[in-house]
Design a protein around this motif. Structure first.
Motif, PDB file in Angstrom:
ATOM      1  N   MET A  27       0.865  -1.186   0.000  1.00 22.37           N
ATOM      2  CA  MET A  27       0.000   0.000   0.000  1.00 22.37           C
ATOM      3  C   MET A  27       0.904   1.238   0.000  1.00 22.37           C
ATOM      4  O   MET A  27       1.252   1.760   1.060  1.00 22.37           O
ATOM      5  N   ASP A  28       1.264   1.699  -1.173  1.00 24.43           N
ATOM      6  CA  ASP A  28       2.257   2.782  -1.256  1.00 24.43           C
ATOM      7  C   ASP A  28       1.622   4.066  -1.797  1.00 24.43           C
ATOM      8  O   ASP A  28       0.653   4.014  -2.560  1.00 24.43           O
ATOM      9  N   GLY A  29       2.202   5.187  -1.400  1.00 24.04           N
ATOM     10  CA  GLY A  29       1.797   6.472  -1.984  1.00 24.04           C
ATOM     11  C   GLY A  29       0.912   7.339  -1.103  1.00 24.04           C
ATOM     12  O   GLY A  29       0.385   8.347  -1.578  1.00 24.04           O
ATOM     13  N   ASN A  30       0.783   6.980   0.165  1.00 22.28           N
ATOM     14  CA  ASN A  30      -0.033   7.815   1.055  1.00 22.28           C
ATOM     15  C   ASN A  30       0.524   9.235   1.151  1.00 22.28           C
ATOM     16  O   ASN A  30      -0.227  10.209   1.127  1.00 22.28           O
ATOM     17  N   GLY A  31       1.843   9.319   1.277  1.00 23.19           N
ATOM     18  CA  GLY A  31       2.486  10.628   1.424  1.00 23.19           C
ATOM     19  C   GLY A  31       2.309  11.469   0.177  1.00 23.19           C
ATOM     20  O   GLY A  31       1.958  12.662   0.250  1.00 23.19           O
ATOM     21  N   ARG A  32       2.505  10.854  -0.987  1.00 20.97           N
ATOM     22  CA  ARG A  32       2.358  11.605  -2.241  1.00 20.97           C
ATOM     23  C   ARG A  32       0.912  12.014  -2.480  1.00 20.97           C
ATOM     24  O   ARG A  32       0.639  13.089  -3.007  1.00 20.97           O
ATOM     25  N   TRP A  33      -0.016  11.140  -2.077  1.00 19.36           N
ATOM     26  CA  TRP A  33      -1.440  11.485  -2.201  1.00 19.36           C
ATOM     27  C   TRP A  33      -1.725  12.774  -1.438  1.00 19.36           C
ATOM     28  O   TRP A  33      -2.376  13.692  -1.928  1.00 19.36           O
ATOM     29  N   SER A  78      13.279   4.534   9.537  1.00 21.23           N
ATOM     30  CA  SER A  78      14.122   5.676   9.166  1.00 21.23           C
ATOM     31  C   SER A  78      13.291   6.940   8.905  1.00 21.23           C
ATOM     32  O   SER A  78      13.841   7.983   8.559  1.00 21.23           O
ATOM     33  N   ARG A  79      11.992   6.873   9.089  1.00 23.49           N
ATOM     34  CA  ARG A  79      11.140   8.059   8.889  1.00 23.49           C
ATOM     35  C   ARG A  79      11.156   8.959  10.129  1.00 23.49           C
ATOM     36  O   ARG A  79      11.571   8.528  11.206  1.00 23.49           O
ATOM     37  N   PRO A  80      10.669  10.186   9.986  1.00 24.04           N
ATOM     38  CA  PRO A  80      10.639  11.083  11.159  1.00 24.04           C
ATOM     39  C   PRO A  80       9.811  10.459  12.293  1.00 24.04           C
ATOM     40  O   PRO A  80       8.774   9.835  12.031  1.00 24.04           O
TER      41      PRO A  80
HETATM   42 MG    MG Z   1       6.297   4.954  -0.094  1.00 21.04          MG
END
Ligand code: MG
Ligand code: IPE
Ligand code: IPE
Length: 253
Positions: A27-33, A78-80
């Motif tokens: 499930m990728d792309g939440n941040g870009r959304w 490694s995320r904030p």
């Molecule tokens: Mg991602």
């Protein structure tokens, strides 16, 4: 028909579509959304939970037996810190808001990944969700949380080494089945199909061992936008695949 897959992989047909027994979703792309809408990344994660809810319902409707979703990878540390704690709280909120509905829908929940190092209250929550849904016989929803394929394989190697050291296992008996039953996915069929949203075309350490013969479908939409139409498009693509498993397949002569 020639090249018919093994019984455990037998696909179910619904309206001409081949339905995977086990579906994996990165499930990728939440941040870009969120970024595309001028919102904070965390808002994308909130919307992503809505898409997950929709996916669970689609899997029930279309007769998928196992749905494994990648929700937090061992590399996502490694995320904030703020984003990490938001995602962890989202798991708690998902359980609080959706557990009763999952039970009503006969969904069995399994959470795979490393539990060491997680907050003890989160581990208790995970154990509780698994226990409360253990008797359910419908869709198995597998949440890969704090999961990494390499860490899973290293843990399997450690476990087998301990069994050898204790004299319970002959090193020559370590075969593919022995490794498979030492993984978090013990007892589950391998994923037939893995979907990744948001345009990236990589595994990012998801189900490395289990994906040996999975079909991959990569879609451009971000995870929060993934809906029934997207699901049907993916199933159409999957239905056209000739899964050969090293043989010559249905179209071979
Ligand atoms: Mg991602
Ligand atoms: C997927 O969305 C959710 C997690 C990895 C937790 P991302 O957060 O990776 O969104 P992008 O890829 O940065 O857009
Ligand atoms: C994979 O997505 C992990 C999850 C969807 C939970 P990432 O966004 O972490 O993957 P990379 O960093 O783009 O490879």
């Amino acid at each position: 028909m020639a090249g018919e897959p093994a019984a455990s992989m037998t696909p179910r047909m619904a309206s001409g579509l081949r339905i995977p027994v086990h579906l994996g979703v990165i499930m990728d792309g939440n941040g870009r959304w969120a970024k595309a809408r001028g919102k904070r990344r965390t808002e994308g994660h909130v919307q992503g939970v809505g898409a997950l809810r929709g996916m669970v319902e689609l899997c029930i409707t279309y007769g998928v037996s196992y749905l494994t979703v990648f929700s937090f990878s061992s590399e996502n540390w490694s995320r904030p810190p703020d984003e990490i704690s938001f995602i962890f709280n989202l798991l708690r909120r998902f359980v609080a808001s959706d557990l009763q509905r999952l039970i009503r829908n006969n969904v069995k929940v399994r959470i795979i990944g490393t539990r060491e190092g997680l907050d003890p209250s989160l581990v208790r929550l995970i154990d509780d969700v698994e226990a409360k849904t253990a008797g359910n016989t419908g869709l198995t929803l597998v949440v890969a949380f704090n999961y990494g394929g390499r860490a899973e394989l290293a843990a399997a190697a450690r476990q087998l080494a301990h069994e050898v050291a204790a004299g319970r296992l002959d090193p020559d008996a370590i075969d593919e089945a022995a490794i498979a039953r030492s993984l978090f996915t013990e007892g589950m069929p391998d994923p037939d199909l893995i979907i990744r949203t948001s345009g990236e075309q990589r595994l990012s350490n998801f189900l490395l061992w289990q994906a040996a013969y999975s079909e991959f479908v990569f879609v451009d939409e971000h995870w929060p936008d993934f809906n029934e139409a997207s699901f049907l498009r993916v199933l159409e693509a999957f239905s056209l695949r000739d899964r050969r498993f090293g043989g010559i397949g249905a179209t071979g002569s």
